[in-house]
Motif scaffolding. Structure first.
Motif, PDB file in Angstrom:
ATOM      1  N   UNK A 128     -23.639 -35.274 -28.291  1.00  0.00           N
ATOM      2  CA  UNK A 128     -24.721 -36.026 -28.919  1.00  0.00           C
ATOM      3  C   UNK A 128     -24.714 -35.742 -30.422  1.00  0.00           C
ATOM      4  N   UNK A 129     -24.871 -36.813 -31.194  1.00  0.00           N
ATOM      5  CA  UNK A 129     -24.829 -36.727 -32.641  1.00  0.00           C
ATOM      6  C   UNK A 129     -26.130 -37.263 -33.218  1.00  0.00           C
ATOM      7  N   UNK A 130     -26.667 -36.563 -34.209  1.00  0.00           N
ATOM      8  CA  UNK A 130     -27.901 -36.994 -34.856  1.00  0.00           C
ATOM      9  C   UNK A 130     -27.768 -36.848 -36.366  1.00  0.00           C
ATOM     10  N   UNK A 131     -28.525 -37.669 -37.089  1.00  0.00           N
ATOM     11  CA  UNK A 131     -28.612 -37.594 -38.543  1.00  0.00           C
ATOM     12  C   UNK A 131     -30.071 -37.363 -38.883  1.00  0.00           C
ATOM     13  N   UNK A 132     -30.341 -36.314 -39.669  1.00  0.00           N
ATOM     14  CA  UNK A 132     -31.709 -35.867 -39.901  1.00  0.00           C
ATOM     15  C   UNK A 132     -31.997 -35.877 -41.394  1.00  0.00           C
ATOM     16  N   UNK A 133     -33.153 -36.434 -41.771  1.00  0.00           N
ATOM     17  CA  UNK A 133     -33.589 -36.445 -43.171  1.00  0.00           C
ATOM     18  C   UNK A 133     -34.496 -35.258 -43.427  1.00  0.00           C
ATOM     19  N   UNK A 134     -34.270 -34.585 -44.580  1.00  0.00           N
ATOM     20  CA  UNK A 134     -34.988 -33.354 -44.905  1.00  0.00           C
ATOM     21  C   UNK A 134     -35.386 -33.341 -46.375  1.00  0.00           C
ATOM     22  N   UNK A 135     -36.344 -32.494 -46.690  1.00  0.00           N
ATOM     23  CA  UNK A 135     -36.822 -32.420 -48.067  1.00  0.00           C
ATOM     24  C   UNK A 135     -36.051 -31.432 -48.920  1.00  0.00           C
ATOM     25  N   UNK A 136     -35.369 -30.474 -48.300  1.00  0.00           N
ATOM     26  CA  UNK A 136     -34.762 -29.400 -49.087  1.00  0.00           C
ATOM     27  C   UNK A 136     -33.749 -28.614 -48.261  1.00  0.00           C
ATOM     28  N   UNK A 137     -32.878 -27.818 -48.914  1.00  0.00           N
ATOM     29  CA  UNK A 137     -32.000 -26.908 -48.174  1.00  0.00           C
ATOM     30  C   UNK A 137     -32.783 -25.872 -47.376  1.00  0.00           C
ATOM     31  N   UNK A 138     -33.965 -25.481 -47.847  1.00  0.00           N
ATOM     32  CA  UNK A 138     -34.783 -24.531 -47.082  1.00  0.00           C
ATOM     33  C   UNK A 138     -35.194 -25.146 -45.747  1.00  0.00           C
ATOM     34  N   UNK A 139     -35.539 -26.426 -45.757  1.00  0.00           N
ATOM     35  CA  UNK A 139     -35.868 -27.114 -44.503  1.00  0.00           C
ATOM     36  C   UNK A 139     -34.640 -27.204 -43.603  1.00  0.00           C
ATOM     37  N   UNK A 140     -33.458 -27.391 -44.208  1.00  0.00           N
ATOM     38  CA  UNK A 140     -32.230 -27.426 -43.419  1.00  0.00           C
ATOM     39  C   UNK A 140     -31.982 -26.082 -42.736  1.00  0.00           C
ATOM     40  N   UNK A 141     -32.249 -24.997 -43.444  1.00  0.00           N
ATOM     41  CA  UNK A 141     -32.099 -23.675 -42.838  1.00  0.00           C
ATOM     42  C   UNK A 141     -33.073 -23.496 -41.683  1.00  0.00           C
ATOM     43  N   UNK A 142     -34.309 -23.967 -41.851  1.00  0.00           N
ATOM     44  CA  UNK A 142     -35.283 -23.899 -40.755  1.00  0.00           C
ATOM     45  C   UNK A 142     -34.802 -24.707 -39.562  1.00  0.00           C
ATOM     46  N   UNK A 143     -34.226 -25.876 -39.833  1.00  0.00           N
ATOM     47  CA  UNK A 143     -33.706 -26.713 -38.746  1.00  0.00           C
ATOM     48  C   UNK A 143     -32.541 -26.030 -38.042  1.00  0.00           C
ATOM     49  N   UNK A 144     -31.675 -25.376 -38.808  1.00  0.00           N
ATOM     50  CA  UNK A 144     -30.547 -24.657 -38.219  1.00  0.00           C
ATOM     51  C   UNK A 144     -31.047 -23.578 -37.257  1.00  0.00           C
ATOM     52  N   UNK A 145     -32.012 -22.799 -37.687  1.00  0.00           N
ATOM     53  CA  UNK A 145     -32.537 -21.739 -36.829  1.00  0.00           C
ATOM     54  C   UNK A 145     -33.246 -22.298 -35.607  1.00  0.00           C
ATOM     55  N   UNK A 146     -33.973 -23.397 -35.792  1.00  0.00           N
ATOM     56  CA  UNK A 146     -34.644 -24.031 -34.649  1.00  0.00           C
ATOM     57  C   UNK A 146     -33.611 -24.552 -33.650  1.00  0.00           C
ATOM     58  N   UNK A 147     -32.568 -25.198 -34.162  1.00  0.00           N
ATOM     59  CA  UNK A 147     -31.526 -25.740 -33.275  1.00  0.00           C
ATOM     60  C   UNK A 147     -30.814 -24.621 -32.527  1.00  0.00           C
ATOM     61  N   UNK A 148     -30.541 -23.529 -33.204  1.00  0.00           N
ATOM     62  CA  UNK A 148     -29.901 -22.398 -32.524  1.00  0.00           C
ATOM     63  C   UNK A 148     -30.775 -21.870 -31.388  1.00  0.00           C
ATOM     64  N   UNK A 149     -32.075 -21.791 -31.649  1.00  0.00           N
ATOM     65  CA  UNK A 149     -32.989 -21.292 -30.618  1.00  0.00           C
ATOM     66  C   UNK A 149     -33.066 -22.255 -29.428  1.00  0.00           C
ATOM     67  N   UNK A 150     -33.097 -23.559 -29.710  1.00  0.00           N
ATOM     68  CA  UNK A 150     -33.296 -24.550 -28.649  1.00  0.00           C
ATOM     69  C   UNK A 150     -32.013 -24.961 -27.946  1.00  0.00           C
ATOM     70  N   UNK A 151     -30.922 -24.965 -28.676  1.00  0.00           N
ATOM     71  CA  UNK A 151     -29.671 -25.509 -28.140  1.00  0.00           C
ATOM     72  C   UNK A 151     -28.681 -24.409 -27.776  1.00  0.00           C
ATOM     73  N   UNK A 152     -28.730 -23.304 -28.489  1.00  0.00           N
ATOM     74  CA  UNK A 152     -27.833 -22.192 -28.196  1.00  0.00           C
ATOM     75  C   UNK A 152     -26.386 -22.515 -28.500  1.00  0.00           C
ATOM     76  N   UNK A 153     -25.512 -22.142 -27.565  1.00  0.00           N
ATOM     77  CA  UNK A 153     -24.075 -22.280 -27.777  1.00  0.00           C
ATOM     78  C   UNK A 153     -23.614 -23.726 -27.810  1.00  0.00           C
TER      79      UNK A 153
END
Length: 468
Positions: free
Chosen positions: A221-246
């Motif tokens: 599955x592929x998604x494209x996400x709009x964000x306000x800043x690199x800090x928000x991208x880092x938050x998204x990365x950590x959230x995705x790791x927690x929810x999606x894992x490996x």
């Protein structure tokens, strides 16, 4: 030299020893066509035995060797200098798949196989070789290993080093190191394999490798996400790791100027959102369970990101065709920037946690030092690798801007170093960054590297002038 070339022709066939200027040109010219070296000859062996014989000849006549695969490198690592004293040893005729072991999930291939061919051969046997690069139709496995290539799936599968179990190498003094073992555990002393991976052909010539394969995902599955800043991208990365894992395979950061350039030069590509955002992320998951499960965990992750105001908007591809279009937005950034004009490239890596601060502070420093220069920032944020490129201000010609390259490089690389980062994440050092390396490597590191080079290549015949 005539005697040397005569023996080369006898060894591999006269048609595979190229000495005419017109025949050498494409091999001597680097990928971006900014530099052309000069070789004594281009030799194209067709087997490991022929490589071995050529290296022995080069030792006899004290001729240096520049190993070359697809010649897609960006740091002058696979082309000679302009002295005309080296041969280019092209490995593209070593392109045989020697073995595939689906029970052990390994494939043994020669160094001249293109990355695309290895991907396709694995796919034909219901397996995945996960290394993926923009140049995969041209770059070769030998080059990927010699530069320790990264790409878009490092977050889940690692660099080329992590995908290799064993190597066959022709050493600098003309001996054969046969380490083609498909072992995941081999604790018998120094890891000779790892010495040659990432060495850019300065220690020996990789002629074949045993590579890891993986089960093909049940769904992607592929998604494209709009964000306000690199800090928000880092938050998204950590959230995705927690929810999606490996299952999280790809996490690509794209700045707004990147998308602007892509849409300018590739106007037929779709616009994912009605209005622009400051940053975007291309996010992909590969799931081993089912299509439904992949869709559910992707939706849950993005719903959480929107609810927590991490993301401004998001789209999930509903078909392979839509996913391909989203990927084209990312994959065409480099081409769009090239069509826009010349630029100063940086292939850097940082701890992912430092990327937002680096982008913010370095952007301010560049604006102060080089007003209106355009920062084209994108890359593999999931593994900390950014392509942090600087284009001239609008209206400033390329040539005058490129005269600032040394000053721009030092500003960017000093900033990278201050965050404990690296000035080369996946492209290597080659000749282009050799002097830069001495500024950022410690004296102990440089000393050890020189000792290894001297021990394994005492005559300095292997890709001289590269790395150190």
């Amino acid at each position: 030299m005539d005697d040397f070339l005569h023996q080369c022709r006898q060894t591999i066939g006269a048609q595979f020893v190229l000495t005419e200027v017109k025949d050498r040109e494409s091999y001597e010219t680097e990928w971006r066509k900014r530099f052309r070296g000069r070789a004594l000859a281009v030799v194209r062996p067709g087997s490991t035995a022929e490589v071995l014989a050529l290296v022995q000849l080069c030792n006899q006549f004290k001729i240096s060797i520049v190993p070359q695969g697809g010649n897609t490198g960006l740091v002058l690592g696979s082309v000679p200098d302009d002295s005309g004293r080296s041969i280019i040893l092209s490995l593209t005729r070593l392109n045989t798949t020697r073995q595939i072991d689906t029970a052990n999930n390994t494939i043994t291939v020669e160094a001249g196989c293109t990355l695309f061919d290895v991907q396709q051969y694995a796919d034909h046997h219901e397996r995945l070789f996960p290394l993926s690069l923009a140049s995969e139709g041209t770059c070769t496995i030998g080059g990927n290993l010699s530069s320790n290539a990264g790409g878009t799936a490092v977050l889940r599968y690692g660099n080329t080093r992590e995908l290799c179990l064993g190597l066959e190498v022709v050493t600098a003094d003309g001996e054969l190191l046969n380490g083609l073992k498909g072992l995941r555990k081999d604790n018998t002393g120094y890891s000779l394999r790892d010495i040659y991976i990432g060495a850019e052909g300065t220690l020996g010539i990789i002629t074949a490798a045993v590579l890891k394969l993986y089960p093909k995902p049940k769904a992607t599955k592929t998604a494209f996400v709009a964000l306000s800043s690199p800090a928000a991208a880092l938050d998204l990365l950590n959230l995705a790791r927690d929810n999606v894992g490996a299952s999280l395979t790809t996490f690509e950061l794209v700045s707004s100027i990147c998308l602007e350039l892509v849409h300018k030069h590739f106007p037929t590509l779709p616009r994912p959102f009605p209005s622009a955002s400051a940053y975007y992320v291309l996010l992909e998951i590969s799931d081993q369970e089912s299509e439904e499960h992949a869709q559910r965990i992707m939706e849950q992750s993005l719903d959480a990101a929107l609810t927590q105001a991490i993301a401004d908007d998001a789209v999930i591809a509903t078909s392979m065709a839509q996913a391909k279009q989203l990927w084209q937005l990312r994959e065409n950034i480099s081409m769009a920037q090239a069509l826009e004009g010349k630029n100063i490239k940086h292939d850097i890596s940082l701890p992912s946690s430092c990327i937002p601060a680096f982008i913010k502070t370095t952007g301010r420093q560049l604006e102060t030092a080089f007003p209106s220069a355009r920062v084209v920032c994108f890359g593999h944020m999931g593994d900390g690798n950014l392509h942090y490129n600087i284009s001239p201000p609008i209206g400033v010609d390329d040539t005058s801007f490129l005269q600032l390259q040394a000053a721009v490089n030092q500003l960017v690389h000093d900033a990278v170093h201050s965050y404990q980062g690296s000035i080369s994440a996946e492209h290597g050092i080659g000749a282009l960054k050799r002097e830069e390396l001495t500024r950022y490597k410690s004296a102990v590191e440089l000393s050890l590297m020189r000792k290894i080079k001297k021990a394994l290549d005492p005559n300095n015949l292997m890709n001289p002038g590269k790395i150190i």
